[in-house]
Design a protein around this motif. Structure first.
Motif, short mmCIF file in Angstrom:
data_model
loop_
_atom_site.label_atom_id
_atom_site.label_comp_id
_atom_site.label_asym_id
_atom_site.label_seq_id
_atom_site.Cartn_x
_atom_site.Cartn_y
_atom_site.Cartn_z
N TYR A 294 0.83 -1.20 0.00
CA TYR A 294 0.00 0.00 0.00
C TYR A 294 0.87 1.25 0.00
N CYS A 295 0.37 2.26 -0.67
CA CYS A 295 1.03 3.56 -0.69
C CYS A 295 0.21 4.53 0.16
N ASN A 296 0.93 5.35 0.92
CA ASN A 296 0.30 6.37 1.74
C ASN A 296 0.98 7.69 1.46
N ALA A 297 0.20 8.71 1.14
CA ALA A 297 0.79 10.00 0.77
C ALA A 297 0.12 11.13 1.54
N ILE A 298 0.94 12.09 1.95
CA ILE A 298 0.44 13.29 2.60
C ILE A 298 0.33 14.37 1.53
N ILE A 299 -0.88 14.82 1.27
CA ILE A 299 -1.12 15.69 0.12
C ILE A 299 -1.93 16.92 0.53
N LYS A 300 -1.49 18.06 0.01
CA LYS A 300 -2.25 19.29 0.16
C LYS A 300 -2.92 19.61 -1.17
N THR A 301 -4.17 20.05 -1.10
CA THR A 301 -4.89 20.39 -2.33
C THR A 301 -4.86 21.89 -2.62
N SER A 302 -4.35 22.68 -1.67
CA SER A 302 -4.18 24.10 -1.91
C SER A 302 -3.15 24.62 -0.92
N LEU A 303 -2.74 25.87 -1.11
CA LEU A 303 -1.71 26.46 -0.26
C LEU A 303 -2.16 26.47 1.21
N THR A 304 -3.44 26.74 1.45
CA THR A 304 -3.94 26.88 2.82
C THR A 304 -4.56 25.60 3.35
N ASP A 305 -4.54 24.58 2.56
CA ASP A 305 -5.19 23.32 2.95
C ASP A 305 -4.43 22.64 4.08
N ILE A 306 -5.16 21.98 4.94
CA ILE A 306 -4.54 21.09 5.92
C ILE A 306 -4.18 19.80 5.17
N PRO A 307 -2.95 19.34 5.28
CA PRO A 307 -2.56 18.14 4.53
C PRO A 307 -3.46 16.96 4.86
N GLY A 308 -3.82 16.22 3.83
CA GLY A 308 -4.63 15.03 4.01
C GLY A 308 -3.80 13.77 3.88
N ASN A 309 -4.29 12.72 4.48
CA ASN A 309 -3.62 11.43 4.50
C ASN A 309 -4.36 10.49 3.55
N TYR A 310 -3.71 10.15 2.43
CA TYR A 310 -4.37 9.38 1.37
C TYR A 310 -3.73 8.01 1.21
N TRP A 311 -4.59 7.01 1.06
CA TRP A 311 -4.15 5.63 0.86
C TRP A 311 -4.61 5.15 -0.51
N GLY A 312 -3.79 4.30 -1.11
CA GLY A 312 -4.21 3.60 -2.31
C GLY A 312 -4.93 2.32 -1.95
N GLN A 313 -5.35 1.59 -2.98
CA GLN A 313 -6.13 0.37 -2.76
C GLN A 313 -5.24 -0.86 -2.57
N GLY A 314 -3.96 -0.71 -2.85
CA GLY A 314 -3.03 -1.82 -2.67
C GLY A 314 -2.76 -2.58 -3.96
N THR A 315 -1.59 -3.18 -4.00
CA THR A 315 -1.22 -4.03 -5.14
C THR A 315 -0.56 -5.30 -4.59
N GLN A 316 -0.96 -6.43 -5.12
CA GLN A 316 -0.49 -7.71 -4.59
C GLN A 316 0.88 -8.07 -5.17
N VAL A 317 1.77 -8.44 -4.29
CA VAL A 317 3.08 -8.98 -4.70
C VAL A 317 3.17 -10.40 -4.16
N THR A 318 3.40 -11.34 -5.05
CA THR A 318 3.53 -12.73 -4.65
C THR A 318 4.86 -13.27 -5.14
N VAL A 319 5.65 -13.76 -4.20
CA VAL A 319 6.96 -14.32 -4.52
C VAL A 319 6.86 -15.83 -4.40
N SER A 320 7.23 -16.53 -5.46
CA SER A 320 7.13 -17.99 -5.48
C SER A 320 8.50 -18.63 -5.36
N SER A 321 8.52 -19.85 -4.88
CA SER A 321 9.80 -20.56 -4.67
C SER A 321 10.23 -21.32 -5.91
#
Length: 121
Positions: free
Chosen positions: A94-121
């Protein structure tokens, strides 16, 4: 509105590599720190790596020397290059980013939906 989307996951053999991408889009003024987390099956979500707006990076000990986090500010995208993958790296990333949408905006905490990583032997 801001959207954060991860991509690049998949199935890879032990010792292989993958590059994940975290792309932010929408009404973005600035992006601060961006972190990658992962959640293994049956486990809690754990922090993996982070990069500040200035490019400083940090990693959890288990991935140091194998993973590299980087960012392309022009593309609002952060990457996680993962090399020498092992079975313990299997997880949803998962990715998490702190993002402002304007100069005066309080930064928001945004998450993605995730991406699966599978490592096989």
């Amino acid at each position: 509105q801001v959207l954060v989307v991860e991509s690049g996951g998949g199935l890879v053999q032990q010792g292989g590599s993958l590059r994940l991408a975290c792309a932010a889009s929408g009404s973005i003024f600035s992006i601060g720190v961006v972190n990658w987390y992962r959640q293994r099956p049956g486990k809690q979500r754990d922090w993996v790596a982070g990069v500040t707006s200035g490019g400083s990076t940090n990693y959890v000990d288990s991935v140091k020397g194998r993973f590299t986090i980087s960012r392309d500010n022009a593309k609002n995208t952060v990457y996680l290059q993962m090399n020498s993958l092992n079975l313990d790296d299997t997880a949803v990333y998962y990715c998490n980013a702190i993002i402002k949408t304007s100069l005066t905006d309080i930064p928001g905490n945004y998450w993605g939906q995730g991406t699966q990583v599978t490592v096989s032997s």
